[in-house]
Motif scaffolding. Structure first.
Motif: not given
Length: 58
Positions: A41-53
């Motif tokens: 969950f943590r890695s996919s969360y940060y990947e989605r966060k980078k995409e949103r940024e």
């Protein structure tokens, strides 16, 4: 030419094709399962966060 499905050559070719399809299907399923198992969950969360940024920077 009449194609008889009980012909041994046709059965051998069909069996080899079936085994090849099953082999590659199993290979792709194993790859997908391995990728799914390694995802956290943590890695996919940060990947989605980078995409949103990246989207907000545009």
């Amino acid at each position: 030419m009449n194609l008889d499905l009980s012909n041994p050559i046709v059965l051998i070719i069909g069996g080899v094709l079936l085994l090849a399809i099953l082999y590659f299907w199993n290979k792709s399923n194993a790859t997908n399962l391995r990728n799914r198992r390694n995802k956290s969950f943590r890695s996919s969360y940060y990947e989605r966060k980078k995409e949103r940024e990246k989207e907000t920077e545009k």
